[in-house]
Write an enzyme that holds these catalytic residues in place. Structure first.
Site, short mmCIF file in Angstrom:
data_model
loop_
_atom_site.label_atom_id
_atom_site.label_comp_id
_atom_site.label_asym_id
_atom_site.label_seq_id
_atom_site.Cartn_x
_atom_site.Cartn_y
_atom_site.Cartn_z
N ARG A 85 48.77 39.28 42.75
CA ARG A 85 47.60 40.01 42.52
C ARG A 85 47.52 41.91 41.97
O ARG A 85 47.09 42.29 42.78
CB ARG A 85 46.25 39.52 43.38
CG ARG A 85 46.57 38.32 42.90
CD ARG A 85 45.39 37.18 43.95
NE ARG A 85 44.16 36.93 43.48
CZ ARG A 85 43.53 35.83 44.11
NH1 ARG A 85 43.37 36.19 45.48
NH2 ARG A 85 42.58 35.15 43.68
N GLN A 118 45.52 40.84 35.92
CA GLN A 118 44.79 40.71 36.46
C GLN A 118 44.27 38.91 35.33
O GLN A 118 43.63 38.33 35.81
CB GLN A 118 43.32 41.57 36.38
CG GLN A 118 43.07 42.15 38.03
CD GLN A 118 42.10 42.96 37.76
OE1 GLN A 118 41.58 43.78 36.29
NE2 GLN A 118 41.95 43.74 38.61
P1 NAD Z 1 40.97 33.86 49.91
O1 NAD Z 1 40.39 32.77 48.65
O2 NAD Z 1 42.21 33.79 50.08
O3 NAD Z 1 40.21 34.00 50.93
C1 NAD Z 1 38.52 33.81 50.98
C2 NAD Z 1 37.74 34.93 52.07
O4 NAD Z 1 38.07 34.65 53.24
C3 NAD Z 1 38.34 36.02 51.34
O5 NAD Z 1 37.21 37.46 51.19
C4 NAD Z 1 38.93 36.51 53.85
O6 NAD Z 1 39.06 37.79 54.07
C5 NAD Z 1 37.62 35.32 53.64
N1 NAD Z 1 37.88 34.79 55.14
C6 NAD Z 1 39.73 34.80 56.06
N2 NAD Z 1 38.90 34.41 57.19
C7 NAD Z 1 38.02 34.57 57.74
C8 NAD Z 1 37.09 34.05 59.21
N3 NAD Z 1 38.21 34.30 60.25
N4 NAD Z 1 35.64 34.43 58.46
C9 NAD Z 1 35.32 34.64 57.19
N5 NAD Z 1 36.15 35.26 56.44
C10 NAD Z 1 37.34 34.96 56.17
O7 NAD Z 1 40.33 35.71 49.03
P2 NAD Z 1 40.31 35.31 47.92
O8 NAD Z 1 39.02 34.75 47.70
O9 NAD Z 1 41.09 34.69 46.60
O10 NAD Z 1 40.61 37.11 47.73
C11 NAD Z 1 40.77 37.78 48.64
C12 NAD Z 1 40.77 39.19 47.85
O11 NAD Z 1 42.04 39.81 47.24
C13 NAD Z 1 40.10 40.17 47.90
O12 NAD Z 1 40.44 41.76 48.53
C14 NAD Z 1 40.12 40.74 46.48
O13 NAD Z 1 39.61 42.10 45.74
C15 NAD Z 1 41.60 40.73 46.03
N6 NAD Z 1 41.54 40.46 44.88
C16 NAD Z 1 42.80 40.82 43.91
C17 NAD Z 1 42.81 41.22 43.14
C18 NAD Z 1 43.54 41.75 42.10
O14 NAD Z 1 43.85 41.59 40.97
N7 NAD Z 1 44.06 42.96 42.90
C19 NAD Z 1 42.55 40.36 42.30
C20 NAD Z 1 41.62 39.17 43.19
C21 NAD Z 1 41.62 39.10 44.52
#
Ligand code: NAD
Length: 366
Positions: A121, A126
């Site tokens: 990521r 992206q």
């Molecule tokens: P994910 O599907 O792995 O998790 C969803 C959310 O659940 C996350 O925000 C996580 O912090 C939260 N979580 C985990 N345990 C928890 C708990 N016990 N209680 C409450 N919440 C909890 O994550 P995602 O949506 O795929 O993305 C996560 C991160 O990746 C974000 O910071 C996002 O901005 C980042 N991201 C970066 C890029 C990039 O290109 N740089 C692209 C997509 C996402």
């Protein structure tokens, strides 16, 4: 490069790996595209649209004849893997963290497999980020499922018959799906609160017009921006804190996940039992077991008057636009692996190397 798009075979899978729009794009770049008959029908793309876009249509098993690449949404069935020549490239959600046997089978067959969920990521990748594109669709659809089941209106209504208070929505996990759920619930007029263990997201939650619910739990963030799994004590403290706050809400959308791990248990049965009758929980983490103790993955159940929706593969419930986004992610990856329409795999590249989960040539082994 000759690539093929098979009809998906996973249960409830209505998406397709290429749309007519993306076929046109790839054909213009010199790719030869074979689409299995009926591959796009469930996503709203009939065969003639593919043909007009420049694809060849083929029946199974001829669709695999002479192909150098197979583009899929989900994992291939065993007979397809066995029909592929060594060195064939496979792209799809291949579940490398949970399907070790499937990955080993691909490796044995010499299939060069790229998992969409393993694409790093990083900013450069992206446009290939299918986890995000599909989580966006799921977050949106999750709110619609909740609104449909809720006996309450979402927006505040001021009518001649008096005022109806807006629905109160809680979103647990404010990653990609959670943020889209917040935005969708706000557009429908609900009052929204959200919680995530990564404190950094509080600002993003607030910028969408929701309030950040402080449960007093702070988790750690990995370098990739993911949450680390909470300790057993932290998990227990989180469940206790939620049990106190959850009766305030009419709708709970849960999206909490930790990559490669079962979904964290956030909502114990006692918390469900403390909610008002008519409340709705949509558990978008059902694919990995669910965030609610009572979630039955793949089903919708009722418990003490609370509806718990545990559908899996929710993005597939909006197959047309989910496929449009997914197909663009696949094309971006393919253009990376085969610039100018010819396969040129460079395993010193972070994206190629990170996404390759099987069949890496010996000389390029990590
Ligand atoms: P994910 O599907 O792995 O998790 C969803 C959310 O659940 C996350 O925000 C996580 O912090 C939260 N979580 C985990 N345990 C928890 C708990 N016990 N209680 C409450 N919440 C909890 O994550 P995602 O949506 O795929 O993305 C996560 C991160 O990746 C974000 O910071 C996002 O901005 C980042 N991201 C970066 C890029 C990039 O290109 N740089 C692209 C997509 C996402």
């Amino acid at each position: 490069m000759r690539v093929c798009v098979p009809r998906e075979s996973g249960p409830g899978e209505h998406r397709v790996a290429l749309t007519p729009e993306t076929v046109t794009k790839l054909a213009a770049k010199g790719f030869e595209i074979v689409v299995e008959r009926g591959a796009g029908v469930l996503a709203g793309f009939p065969d003639d649209l593919y043909e007009n876009a420049g694809a060849q249509l083929a029946h199974r098993p001829e669709h695999l004849d002479g192909v150098e690449g197979v583009l899929r949404v989900g994992r291939p069935p065993t007979e397809e893997i066995e029909a592929l020549a060594r060195g064939t490239v496979l792209v799809g959600f291949l579940q490398p963290l949970s399907d070790a046997d499937g990955i080993a089978r691909l490796d044995e067959r010499g299939v060069v497999a790229f998992a969409m969920e393993s694409i790093p990521r990083i900013t450069r990748a992206q446009s290939m980020d299918a986890l995000s594109s599909q989580a966006t669709v799921a977050g949106y659809k999750g709110v619609l499922l909740a609104a449909d089941r809720s006996p309450k209106l979402f927006p505040m209504m001021m009518t001649a018959a008096g005022t109806i208070a807006p629905a109160r929505v809680l979103v647990l996990g404010a990653g990609v799906a959670g943020l889209q759920a917040i935005a969708t619930a706000r557009r429908l007029g609900a009052v929204v609160s959200a919680f995530d263990v990564r404190p950094a997201v509080a600002e993003q939650v607030e910028s969408l017009g929701a309030s950040f619910l402080d449960l007093g739990i702070r988790g750690e963030e990995t370098e990739g921006g993911y949450a680390r799994e909470l300790t057993a004590e932290q998990q227990e403290a989180q469940q206790r804190a939620l049990e106190k706050r959850i009766p305030e809400f009419d709708i709970v959308i849960t999206t909490a996940a930790v990559p490669g791990r079962p979904a964290p248990r956030l909502i114990p049965a006692a918390a469900v039992e403390s909610m008002k009758p008519g409340s709705v929980i949509v558990d978008l983490a059902a694919d990995t077991g669910g965030n609610c103790e009572l979630t039955s993955p793949g089903h919708e159940i009722a418990h003490t008057g609370v509806t718990i929706v545990g559908f899996t593969n929710v993005a597939s419930l909006m197959p047309q636009d989910a496929s449009r986004l997914y197909a663009r992610n696949v094309v971006a990856l393919l253009e990376h692996l085969a610039p100018d329409g010819e396969l040129t795999l460079d395993f010193s590249d972070e994206i190629t190397s990170g996404a390759c989960v099987a069949g890496r040539p010996k000389e390029a082994a990590a």
